[in-house]
Structure formats: C-alpha cells, structure tokens
Design a protein around this motif. Sequence first.
Motif: not given
Length: 210
Positions: A39, A44-45, A70-71, A74, A121, A123, A126
């Motif tokens: 990431f 993230y995307y 992935k969610e 996260l 990161t 993260l 996000d």
Amino acid sequence: MCYFGGGSRMPKGTRPAHRRRERTRRKRVEILKSAASAFRRRGYYGASMAEISRALRMTKGSLYYYFTNKEEILYFCHDYSLDILLDLLEQVEADGRAPDEKLRRLVVSFVHMIIDELQGTALTMDLQALSPPLLRKVIAKRDRFDRGVRRVLKEGMDEGLFARGDPKLLAFAILGAVNWITRWFDPRGPASSDEIGQAFADYLLAGLRA
C-alpha cells in the motif's frame, strides 16, 4: 494457567477455540504489516490482492482465508491501530503522571504505531474507502481517542502547564500533524521512529507551554 476476568477458570472446552482465535489474529496482524508495504508503494486503490499475496509469498487463496477483500484489510488496519491507542490512553489516564508527560507518551506512541506497526503507510487516511457500517465503527473509536487527548490538554490547562486554548482545535492540530507522517515518511531515512516521536513531542509540547 488461563483465567477469565474476575478470577474464574477458563472452561477446558474453550481453550482450543481461544488459542485458534489468537493464532488467527496474530496472522492477520502479520499480514497487515506486510501488506502495508504494498500500500505504501502503490496506495490503497493501486495495490491489488494479488500484489499483496505476492509480497507475503502467500497464495491468493491463503490470503482470502484471513481477509475477504481489501476493505477488510483497511478496516482491520483502523480497528487494530485504534485499539492500541485506546489501550494506551487508558493506561496514560490511570498512571497519575503530569499532563505534559501523558501527552508526550501519547504522541511518541502514536508515532511509533504509525511507523513501526503500520510501516508508514497512509492506510489510516483512507477512511472514505470504507462502507458506511464499518466507517461508523472506526469513527466511534477514533472519537474516543480524540476526546481522551482533549481531556489531557484540558487537564494541562487547568494545572497551568499549558496555555489556555480550545482543546478540540489543539487535539486536531496534534493528531493531524502525526497522521501526516504517512505522507512523507521514508523507511530508508536515517531517523528512527523513537527519534521522530521525541522530536514531534518536543515541538508540539513547546507550542502548548504556558
């Protein structure tokens, strides 16, 4: 010997299940820390589950056993990091130290968590990628930590250690400064997480002194 809270002995039948849950959680934390590097490189995307599994040297099937998408990674990132911070906040508020020492410990530990636990990161920035039910859970925990920082700031003001101000705005400034580390942190840099944490604490506390 394992016990539940209150001194009652853990029933034998629950021990294997408890150990399995602990092993699963440890593995999820291990995956989170390794996935963070992917990431950090691609965002993230931009990072796919396939890339994350390659970084972990796992099959995609094994990765999906621990995280469905992935969610979920996260959400676990937010939930895991906030649990660490809330546990720390509880310890800090109970240990009887001066407010400035409490705030220093919170800032240094927050920096350590971002750099060492989450590998620098972004993260934690996000939030918008989470679905509404998960987002509400994260915001509820984040607000608990934010209110704890405000309490420490107000305590410092009441004791004359910090200049008078709006604890809410000051908490936003402090937490925003630490969260922004993810935008510039480079693990190849010369400074350790403790050095960065102490420097941030020095600068932030200096701006609060009465």
